[in-house]
Write an enzyme that holds these catalytic residues in place. Structure first.
Site, PDB file in Angstrom:
ATOM      1  N   SER A 245       0.832  -1.190   0.000  1.00 48.99           N
ATOM      2  CA  SER A 245       0.000   0.000   0.000  1.00 48.99           C
ATOM      3  C   SER A 245       0.877   1.255   0.000  1.00 48.99           C
ATOM      4  CB  SER A 245      -0.924  -0.056   1.208  1.00 48.99           C
ATOM      5  OG  SER A 245      -1.968   0.857   1.094  1.00 48.99           O
ATOM      6  N   ASP A 471      -8.919  -3.900  -5.860  1.00 53.83           N
ATOM      7  CA  ASP A 471      -8.353  -3.356  -4.620  1.00 53.83           C
ATOM      8  C   ASP A 471      -9.107  -2.068  -4.271  1.00 53.83           C
ATOM      9  OD1 ASP A 471      -6.701  -1.918  -2.740  1.00 53.83           O
ATOM     10  OD2 ASP A 471      -5.035  -3.204  -3.315  1.00 53.83           O
ATOM     11  N   HIS A 499      -7.138  -5.833  -0.482  1.00 54.64           N
ATOM     12  CA  HIS A 499      -6.075  -4.828  -0.533  1.00 54.64           C
ATOM     13  C   HIS A 499      -4.714  -5.516  -0.444  1.00 54.64           C
ATOM     14  CE1 HIS A 499      -3.996  -1.143  -0.236  1.00 54.64           C
ATOM     15  NE2 HIS A 499      -3.871  -1.109   1.086  1.00 54.64           N
TER      16      HIS A 499
END
Length: 530
Positions: A245, A471, A499
């Site tokens: 991320s 995502d 995610h």
């Protein structure tokens, strides 16, 4: 980026799926998601993305003023966690003007390679956020990353400056943070708009009062430079790294600054550094809308879905449900009630991992019976609020990094209202929340030092960028864009939900990434795992 935390990897994902910590974020700490941003906004942002300047690399030679930092020695001690050693390292508060008296102390943890096989080196990991603890995440990685990787790499985590154990940014008391999280992000009156702007200002003032020294020096560029010091202290000629991320932004920034020192870099749940904060927020809203629609499609297939048995019924349900929470908050079994803001936070939390969908179904079933406690628990997991009411510094660090890395997405309520139609188009259910979260950084006490940029990292070795098609927090188009910007980027696609993808249960993704980390063999560009 904004202060709204969207680009993060949630701690719930860590606990449920063993993925990462908080991932990315470009939104606002006011609601349940946040960090940088596909769809309507993606096409709108295209020309701007192509026109931004590239990140320039730093000189390869270490400046004399920084040599003492590169020459320090790490003193390892037992962490109290089986197999882990801990240490601290010094980094300059201001890389342009290093002063020993102002140095930051950053916390590091590692677990040595377990064998069998020859040790390759250190593998630095970061879960995202910004604001997720890499020290905590290293414990997850050391237990749940594929065994061949753990066998041949020391797993290392360093809490970035301003995060967790590394001189954490502090902004509010716990009761103040409770009040902040309850502010309505979908205002229907001038009084509610005033409440949002007042909450943002109070949050920013609290950060300035409690953490003024740090606020100008918690940028992603500075954190990437800290990583290079750590690389040297660990004895590695090149950096090997897995970033989830927002951790992908941190890794990509490192590659742009130090291309000749790139070893094996995996950027999972990738962010697009070329986007403005407004485009990030808007496209992230669309990412969560896509994830929500996937959840709906799954829910209506289950007998007793609390949202109804058709997608149309579910769509009507969620609109009515959130509206009712706004007018009539639910009891939760504690002093706090579940209003619309906390209910939306809980909903967004469950979008981070498909494994959380049954939890959300049960929470909505309870809410239909008048009990908001389970949905409030999801919201608390999002905000990292413990049962005793204490918050981690995740949201504070998230705001500080986001507001320093990019100029504000919007500067006034009028700006937000002008942007609302495009946000509603991107996300009919969550767009207004994301639009109002985009106002967060307008109140920030220090000006942004970063800007949208292309990261090319010319001269770097192959870099693997992983994107998941549905995502929520880091939309797939971001991974495609970053892989295209990087001169040596290779895109690995996971066609699925959730995610990030590596070490989350897909053998195809894990095999491809493992071959790269262990053998230096990159997957074919565009390879897709299903």
């Amino acid at each position: 980026m904004d202060t709204a935390r969207l680009l993060r990897t949630s701690t719930t994902v860590l606990a449920v799926a063993g993925l990462m910590l908080s991932g990315c974020s470009a939104g606002s700490v006011r609601s349940a998601a946040a960090s940088r941003p596909t769809g309507a906004a993606a096409s709108d942002a295209g020309p701007a993305k192509r026109s931004v300047a590239p990140l320039a690399p730093l000189p390869a030679a270490i400046p004399d003023a920084l040599k003492p930092y590169y020459g320090q020695q790490l003193t390892w001690r037992d962490c109290g966690t089986a197999g882990f050693q801990c240490a601290t390292m010094k980094a300059p508060l201001d890389y342009n003007h290093p002063v020993a008296a102002q140095d930051l102390t950053l916390s590091v943890a590692r677990k040595k390679a377990t064998g069998p096989g020859q040790r390759i080196g250190s593998l630095l990991v970061n879960p995202g956020g910004p604001g997720g603890s890499a020290v905590d995440y290293a414990q997850i990685a050391a237990a749940r990353y594929p065994a061949p990787v753990r066998a041949r790499y020391d797993i290392v985590g360093m809490d970035p400056r301003g995060v967790a154990r590394s001189e954490p940014v502090v902004c509010l008391t716990d009761p103040q943070m409770d009040a902040f999280t309850e502010v309505d992000n979908d205002p229907h009156s001038q009084a509610e708009i005033n409440a949002i702007t007042a909450a943002d200002k109070n949050f920013a003032n609290g950060c300035e009062q409690r953490s003024a020294k740090l606020l100008s020096h918690v940028s992603t560029v500075e954190a990437a430079r800290d990583m290079d010091i750590l690389r040297a202290l660990l004895g590695d000629a090149k950096l090997n790294y897995v970033g989830k991320s927002y951790g992908s932004m941190l890794g990509a920034t490192y590659a742009g600054l130090f291309p000749s020192r790139v070893g094996h870099l995996v950027l999972d749940g990738a962010m697009d550094p070329s986007l403005s904060a407004l485009d990030e927020s808007r496209t992230q809203a669309q990412g969560f809308e896509t994830a929500f629609q996937s959840f709906v499609a799954d829910c209506v297939q289950h007998t007793g879905c609390p949202m109804g048995q058709t997608r149309a019924a579910a769509d009507q349900y969620i609109v009515r449900f959130l509206s009712n929470l706004d007018a009539h908050p639910l009891r939760t079994g504690q002093s706090r009630q579940l209003g619309e803001s906390l209910g939306t936070s809980g909903l967004i939390e469950a979008m981070y991992a498909k494994q959380l969908w049954p939890v959300l179904r049960d929470a909505l079933t309870s809410a239909n019976r008048g009990d908001g406690g389970p949905l409030l628990a999801l919201s608390d997991q999002y905000y990292e609020r413990s049962a005793d009411g204490a918050y981690s510094n995740l949201m504070y660090a998230n705001a500080a990094v986001n507001c320093l890395d990019l100029p504000p997405a919007t500067n006034s309520p009028a700006d937000v209202q002008a942007a609302l139609p495009s946000f509603r188009k991107a996300s009919p259910h969550l767009g207004p929340d994301f639009a109002w979260m985009s106002l967060s950084c307008a109140s920030w006490p220090v000006k942004a030092t970063g800007r949208p940029m292309r990261i090319e990292a010319k001269g770097a070795g192959p870099i693997v960028v992983v994107g998941t098609t549905r995502d929520p927090a880091t939309p797939y188009d971001w991974a495609r864009s970053l892989a295209g910007q990087l001169s040596s980027g290779t895109l690995l696609t996971y066609q699925g939900d959730g995610h990030t993808a590596y070490a989350s249960g897909d053998d195809c993704v894990d095999t491809a990434v493992n071959r790269y980390l262990l053998e230096g063999i990159t997957p074919q560009n565009g390879k897709t795992c299903t």
